[in-house]
Design a protein around this motif. Sequence first.
Motif, short mmCIF file in Angstrom:
data_model
loop_
_atom_site.label_atom_id
_atom_site.label_comp_id
_atom_site.label_asym_id
_atom_site.label_seq_id
_atom_site.Cartn_x
_atom_site.Cartn_y
_atom_site.Cartn_z
N THR A 199 0.83 -1.21 0.00
CA THR A 199 0.00 0.00 0.00
C THR A 199 0.87 1.26 0.00
O THR A 199 0.57 2.23 -0.70
N ILE A 200 1.95 1.22 0.77
CA ILE A 200 2.88 2.36 0.83
C ILE A 200 3.52 2.59 -0.55
O ILE A 200 3.59 3.72 -1.04
N LEU A 201 3.97 1.51 -1.18
CA LEU A 201 4.59 1.64 -2.50
C LEU A 201 3.57 2.14 -3.53
O LEU A 201 3.91 2.95 -4.40
N ASN A 202 2.34 1.67 -3.42
CA ASN A 202 1.29 2.14 -4.33
C ASN A 202 1.11 3.65 -4.20
O ASN A 202 1.08 4.38 -5.19
N ALA A 203 1.01 4.12 -2.95
CA ALA A 203 0.84 5.56 -2.70
C ALA A 203 2.04 6.35 -3.21
O ALA A 203 1.91 7.50 -3.67
N ALA A 204 3.23 5.73 -3.17
CA ALA A 204 4.46 6.44 -3.52
C ALA A 204 4.61 6.68 -5.02
O ALA A 204 5.36 7.58 -5.42
N VAL A 205 3.94 5.90 -5.87
CA VAL A 205 4.15 6.03 -7.32
C VAL A 205 2.92 6.56 -8.06
O VAL A 205 2.85 6.50 -9.28
N VAL A 206 1.97 7.13 -7.32
CA VAL A 206 0.77 7.69 -7.96
C VAL A 206 1.14 8.79 -8.95
O VAL A 206 0.64 8.82 -10.08
N ASN A 207 2.01 9.71 -8.54
CA ASN A 207 2.38 10.82 -9.44
C ASN A 207 3.14 10.33 -10.66
O ASN A 207 2.99 10.88 -11.76
N VAL A 208 3.97 9.29 -10.48
CA VAL A 208 4.71 8.72 -11.62
C VAL A 208 3.71 8.19 -12.66
O VAL A 208 3.85 8.45 -13.86
N ALA A 209 2.70 7.47 -12.19
CA ALA A 209 1.69 6.92 -13.10
C ALA A 209 0.92 8.04 -13.80
O ALA A 209 0.65 7.97 -15.00
N LYS A 210 0.58 9.06 -13.03
CA LYS A 210 -0.20 10.17 -13.59
C LYS A 210 0.60 10.91 -14.65
O LYS A 210 0.10 11.24 -15.73
N THR A 211 1.89 11.18 -14.35
CA THR A 211 2.76 11.87 -15.30
C THR A 211 2.96 11.04 -16.57
O THR A 211 2.93 11.57 -17.70
N THR A 212 3.15 9.73 -16.39
CA THR A 212 3.33 8.83 -17.54
C THR A 212 2.08 8.83 -18.43
O THR A 212 2.17 8.93 -19.66
N ALA A 213 0.92 8.73 -17.78
CA ALA A 213 -0.34 8.70 -18.53
C ALA A 213 -0.55 10.01 -19.29
O ALA A 213 -0.89 10.01 -20.48
N THR A 214 -0.33 11.13 -18.60
CA THR A 214 -0.51 12.44 -19.24
C THR A 214 0.44 12.59 -20.42
O THR A 214 0.04 13.04 -21.50
N GLY A 215 1.71 12.20 -20.22
CA GLY A 215 2.69 12.31 -21.29
C GLY A 215 2.34 11.45 -22.49
O GLY A 215 2.48 11.87 -23.64
N PHE A 216 1.85 10.23 -22.22
CA PHE A 216 1.48 9.31 -23.31
C PHE A 216 0.30 9.85 -24.10
O PHE A 216 0.30 9.85 -25.34
N ILE A 217 -0.71 10.34 -23.39
CA ILE A 217 -1.90 10.89 -24.06
C ILE A 217 -1.52 12.11 -24.89
O ILE A 217 -1.95 12.26 -26.04
N ASN A 218 -0.68 12.98 -24.31
CA ASN A 218 -0.26 14.18 -25.05
C ASN A 218 0.58 13.83 -26.28
O ASN A 218 0.45 14.46 -27.33
N ALA A 219 1.44 12.80 -26.14
CA ALA A 219 2.25 12.37 -27.28
C ALA A 219 1.37 11.84 -28.41
O ALA A 219 1.62 12.11 -29.59
N LEU A 220 0.32 11.11 -28.04
CA LEU A 220 -0.63 10.61 -29.05
C LEU A 220 -1.31 11.79 -29.74
O LEU A 220 -1.46 11.81 -30.97
N LYS A 221 -1.73 12.77 -28.95
CA LYS A 221 -2.43 13.93 -29.53
C LYS A 221 -1.53 14.74 -30.45
O LYS A 221 -1.98 15.27 -31.46
N GLU A 222 -0.24 14.80 -30.09
CA GLU A 222 0.71 15.50 -30.97
C GLU A 222 0.82 14.81 -32.32
O GLU A 222 1.13 15.45 -33.34
N GLU A 223 0.59 13.51 -32.33
CA GLU A 223 0.59 12.74 -33.59
C GLU A 223 -0.79 12.77 -34.27
O GLU A 223 -1.01 12.06 -35.25
N GLY A 224 -1.71 13.54 -33.70
CA GLY A 224 -3.05 13.64 -34.27
C GLY A 224 -3.93 12.45 -33.94
O GLY A 224 -4.87 12.13 -34.68
N ILE A 225 -3.65 11.78 -32.82
CA ILE A 225 -4.40 10.59 -32.43
C ILE A 225 -5.18 10.86 -31.14
O ILE A 225 -4.59 11.25 -30.13
N ASP A 226 -6.47 10.67 -31.19
CA ASP A 226 -7.32 10.82 -30.00
C ASP A 226 -7.79 9.42 -29.61
O ASP A 226 -8.88 8.99 -29.94
N ALA A 227 -6.93 8.70 -28.92
CA ALA A 227 -7.20 7.30 -28.59
C ALA A 227 -7.51 7.15 -27.11
O ALA A 227 -7.07 7.95 -26.28
N LYS A 228 -8.24 6.10 -26.79
CA LYS A 228 -8.47 5.76 -25.39
C LYS A 228 -7.25 4.98 -24.90
O LYS A 228 -6.83 4.00 -25.51
#
Length: 526
Positions: A199-228
């Motif tokens: 549980t502690i490790l899960n709480a510790a990497v929440v921001n890493v997951a959020k940053t990764t997800a945001t970066g991946f979605i933005n990278a897709l959008k930069e390529e003109g892709i609106d994917a789920k």
Amino acid sequence: MSIYRIGIDVGGTHTDAVILDETNQVISETKSKTTVDVSTGIYKAMKKIIEEANVPREQIKYAMLGTTHCTNAIVERKRLNNIAVIRIGAPATLAVKPLIGVPDDLRDELGRYVYIVRGGHEFDGREIAKLDEEELYRIANEIKGKVDSVAITSVFSPVSDSHEKRAAEIIHEVLGEEIPVSLSSEIGSVGLLERENATILNAAVVNVAKTTATGFINALKEEGIDAKVFFGQNDGTLMSVDYAVKYPIYTIACGPTNSLRGASYLTGQSDALVVDVGGTTTDIGVLIESFPRESSLAVEIGGARTNFRMPDLVSIGLGGGTIIRIKDDGSFTIGPDSVGYRLPEKGLVFGGDTLTTTDVVVALGKVNLGDPSKVAHLDKRLLEAIYQKMIEMVEEAIDKMKTSSAPVPVILVGGGSILLPESLKGASKVILPDHFGVANAIGAAIAQVSGQVEKVYSLDELGREQAMNLAKNEAVQEAIKAGADPDHVVIVDIEDVPLAYLPGNATRIRVKAAGPLAKVEEEQKV
């Protein structure tokens, strides 16, 4: 209109990417170097397959990512959240403090705000003590503005999670709903310290997951892709972005499980051993009804002992870039270190100065790669002995994963699987499927979405049938929350273990439900 999906898997040496059409046929595939910051390698691989596939970008509707971001953050002790650790269990658990047995550097990073409050439950669901809500309000006000994530663990919360849930309500009331709260009852199983660590490790990497997800979605959008977007999780299935940000620890070890799922899909084998040979290691796992077998043992992550679900794997230090050292007396060592993603510049056949396993198989004429003349001077008899030892290492690992002496089908995947021969001891047959080098990315792309529940039920109170139905319904709801199509979710696994040491005819029930992706929604949000 055709619908396409992208699958990306980040390994220690390579980042693999594929585009599949709606019948799951590979349209484009690539392997690119995994970069130090991970994200750059992902974007390069994605850009390359999109350009090569030459399909309309508006028709790419799904993107799946199997990532090592969270694992790396824990191992490297970087980019971790500022967290508070709250254990509900005084006075019963005061003798054993949170984070005990965790490496000092990780404890220093995560142990700045640690609290134990009165409350928790006995193994039969009775309260140890009344929950100290006043102390929880005091803690919440103390940590306000100092932490960005909270881990809450209560004694025997898999039996009764009421104190954890009330504590979470208080934290959100004071700190705001935007502060992520990880509850141990939703992550680990019975076993206080291991569940607390998970549980502690899960709480510790929440921001890493959020940053990764945001970066991946933005990278897709930069390529003109609106994917789920979906993340791979370590049971061989997918989860939505929201679910991944809530339970990022489930991304740990998703790479090998993606390879297992990809191997099953590419060969049509539902029960087999999968040998995934990368640049640095060989991971061996077991397919049972097309899904990875789960480990029944506690697993260490970054030196912290945890008990959340993990795939049952054996890893050995043998890959395409593994370094071979020959001593003056003619003896040799194989690894465990590797040149990794630097193989194209360090390997002898590529003009480098380091003898690797790839050089061995090229020199013996088993693989045509690079410039064989650069290894023609090597002693063939010695190389043959090294090659036999490499095979023995794999055969021994295969033997460890089998549950009987009977031979079983073995599927070879991963770019380094060219190291291995067409027959292995203990294998009824050895299968090297098409697209074996990117099986992990294919596994990510074709995966279903799942939900799992693991709880202790009192059969004296509920009866076995009602307990089973409750667990099944909860697993189905978890799958839907994770992004599965509500109309097509099915139960794929049930485990029912009576607990003789608990009163009330207690039993631990674990149920997994899985289903295909829900239909594309209008917009992806983080």
